[in-house]
Scaffold this motif. Structure first.
Motif, PDB file in Angstrom:
ATOM      1  N   GLU A  57      72.484  71.410   8.285  1.00  0.00           N
ATOM      2  CA  GLU A  57      73.563  70.854   7.472  1.00  0.00           C
ATOM      3  C   GLU A  57      73.010  70.338   6.146  1.00  0.00           C
ATOM      4  OE1 GLU A  57      77.380  69.810   6.345  1.00  0.00           O
ATOM      5  OE2 GLU A  57      76.746  71.010   8.068  1.00  0.00           O
ATOM      6  N   ARG A  60      72.526  73.233   3.734  1.00  0.00           N
ATOM      7  CA  ARG A  60      73.811  73.686   3.189  1.00  0.00           C
ATOM      8  C   ARG A  60      74.295  72.707   2.120  1.00  0.00           C
ATOM      9  NH1 ARG A  60      78.599  72.301   3.340  1.00  0.00           N
ATOM     10  NH2 ARG A  60      78.452  70.810   5.034  1.00  0.00           N
ATOM     11  N   TRP A  61      74.188  71.414   2.407  1.00  0.00           N
ATOM     12  CA  TRP A  61      74.629  70.378   1.487  1.00  0.00           C
ATOM     13  C   TRP A  61      73.852  70.466   0.171  1.00  0.00           C
ATOM     14  CZ3 TRP A  61      72.377  65.991  -0.694  1.00  0.00           C
ATOM     15  CH2 TRP A  61      73.257  65.031  -1.186  1.00  0.00           C
TER      16      TRP A  61
END
Length: 148
Positions: A57, A60-61
Motif C-alpha cells: 500500500e 502505491r501511495w
C-alpha cells in the motif's frame, strides 16, 4: 518505553528498530524519533528509511503522488545490496532521510554513556567478539559513507 524499562530491569537486552521517512514525516518528527530512541534504556538500535516495496500500500501511495525515486529493483539497493531510501517527500528528500538514519546511529552510539554500557556489559567471549564486529561494522559504514 514501559517495555524497555521493564526489560532493562530484568536484565534483558533490547534492540530498538526505528524508521524514518514515513508518510507525514518532517524534520522535527525525525529529530523526535532520534531523541526518543536515546531516551530509552535499550542496548542497540537500528535506524532505517521506510522502504516502499512494490505490491505494498505504501508503494502505491508513493507512486500515486510521484514520491518514488526508484523505478527498477536495482534502484532499491546500493552496490553492496543494502537497502536505499527511495522516496522523496515534499520537504524531506531521500538524502535528508538517509542523513537522519546516519544521525540516529551516531547520536545513539557515540554517547559516552552508551559506549561505556556496551563495553562493560560483556558476558562471554562470543559477546566480546560480537561487539568488536559491531564496532568494526559501524566504523566501516561511516568510513565508506565519507568516501562518497
Amino acid at each position: 518505553n514501559k517495555f524497555a524499562s521493564l526489560a532493562h530491569k530484568a536484565g534483558i537486552r533490547v534492540h530498538g528498530c526505528f524508521m524514518v521517512g514515513g508518510p507525514g514525516e518532517t524534520l522535527d518528527t525525525a529529530r523526535e524519533t532520534i531523541k526518543f530512541a536515546k531516551s530509552l534504556p535499550i542496548d542497540t538500535v537500528q535506524f532505517s528509511g521506510v522502504c516502499a516495496y512494490p505490491g505494498t500500500e505504501f508503494y502505491r501511495w508513493c507512486k500515486e503522488r510521484d514520491y518514488l525515486v526508484a523505478s527498477d529493483w536495482p534502484d532499491w539497493v546500493d552496490s553492496k545490496l543494502e537497502q536505499r531510501t527511495i522516496v522523496n517527500f515534499p520537504g524531506l528528500s531521500s538524502r535528508k532521510i538517509d542523513g537522519f538514519v546516519d544521525r540516529g546511529l551516531k547520536e545513539f552510539y557515540l554517547r559516552p554513556k552508551q559506549i561505556w554500557k556496551i563495553f562493560t556489559h560483556i558476558d562471554t567471549v562470543s559477546d566480546f567478539t560480537t561487539k568488536i564486529y559491531g564496532l568494526g561494522s559501524f566504523i566501516k559504514y561511516f568510513k565508506e559513507k565519507h568516501k562518497k
